[in-house]
Design an enzyme around this catalytic site. Structure first.
Site, PDB file in Angstrom:
ATOM      1  N   VAL A   1      -2.739 -26.974  55.851  1.00  0.00           N
ATOM      2  CA  VAL A   1      -1.741 -25.986  55.456  1.00  0.00           C
ATOM      3  C   VAL A   1      -1.956 -25.627  53.985  1.00  0.00           C
ATOM      4  O   VAL A   1      -2.033 -26.509  53.129  1.00  0.00           O
ATOM      5  CB  VAL A   1      -0.312 -26.515  55.676  1.00  0.00           C
ATOM      6  CG1 VAL A   1       0.714 -25.503  55.183  1.00  0.00           C
ATOM      7  CG2 VAL A   1      -0.092 -26.826  57.151  1.00  0.00           C
ATOM      8  N   LYS A   2      -2.037 -24.345  53.727  1.00  0.00           N
ATOM      9  CA  LYS A   2      -2.312 -23.862  52.370  1.00  0.00           C
ATOM     10  C   LYS A   2      -1.006 -23.378  51.742  1.00  0.00           C
ATOM     11  O   LYS A   2      -0.308 -22.536  52.321  1.00  0.00           O
ATOM     12  CB  LYS A   2      -3.335 -22.719  52.448  1.00  0.00           C
ATOM     13  CG  LYS A   2      -4.122 -22.432  51.194  1.00  0.00           C
ATOM     14  CD  LYS A   2      -5.196 -21.401  51.543  1.00  0.00           C
ATOM     15  CE  LYS A   2      -6.099 -21.094  50.379  1.00  0.00           C
ATOM     16  NZ  LYS A   2      -7.071 -20.034  50.739  1.00  0.00           N
TER      17      LYS A   2
END
Length: 217
Positions: free
Chosen positions: A82-83
């Site tokens: 997850v960015k």
């Protein structure tokens, strides 16, 4: 150094993956827009092509929104990272997600202080944007060196993921400094293969081989 492809174009990813040299993929909203496809569908397809981390970015700016989106993204595949942006809400989300076993790529890093905060928040990856710093007459590679020193001083496990790579020399310089990962558009990765002496050497060898009249059978 790990090689990530910075693209959402599945054909480019497959071509690089076939070389055996690709370790992961990074995407962002701009790359998804350029690909012109459904975001979740693209991430799912990429995660099936590469076994390494596939960064998928949240677009919410508040903590609760980031966590809701992260829950959707991390369910796509076990290799999705997850960015999140390097903001107070982003680092709060990073702390919560990494504490729950999710890989997190903290993006849009432009200072060593920001990188220190991301490491303390437990980021799996920190993404300093070297090309964008170069664009404003700041040495992006100096930032990589500073982060490397700080992380080594305290044995932070956060991996330095050099982003906004504009040319092959960025990759080489990052490797010399000791960055853990670099992400670049596929065309820049392919440029690493090219050298005029390699091309001329192959041409010379083939000419001499043809003159022998032999075949390898």
């Amino acid at each position: 150094m790990k090689f990530f492809a910075d693209t959402a174009e599945i054909d480019e990813i497959r071509e690089l993956a076939d070389t055996g040299l690709l370790d992961g993929v990074t995407t962002n909203p701009s790359l998804i827009h350029k690909a012109g496809r459904d975001f979740l569908e693209v991430v799912r397809e990429i995660a099936g092509v590469v076994s390494g981390p596939v960064s998928a970015e949240v677009v919410a700016l508040d903590y609760e929104g980031m966590m809701r989106e992260a829950e959707v993204l991390r369910k796509i595949a076990s290799n999705v990272a997850v960015k999140v942006p390097l903001t107070p809400a982003g680092l709060k989300a990073c702390k919560a997600l990494t504490g729950d076993g999710t890989m997190v790529n903290v993006t849009l890093c432009f200072s060593a202080g920001q990188a220190l905060l991301a490491a303390k928040a437990g980021a799996s990856f920190i993404s300093p944007f070297v090309g964008r710093l170069d664009d404003i007459s700041t040495d992006g590679m100096s930032l990589i060196a500073d982060i490397r020193m700080i992380y080594d001083n305290y044995d932070f496990p956060t991996e330095i993921l050099v982003a906004s790579v504009r040319h092959p020399l960025h990759i080489v310089e990052a490797a010399k400094i000791g960055a853990d990962v670099m992400t670049a558009p596929p065309k820049i990765i392919w440029q690493l293969f090219k050298h005029p002496l390699t091309d001329s050497g192959i041409a010379s060898f083939l000419k001499d081989w043809e003159a022998t009249g032999q075949k390898i059978v």
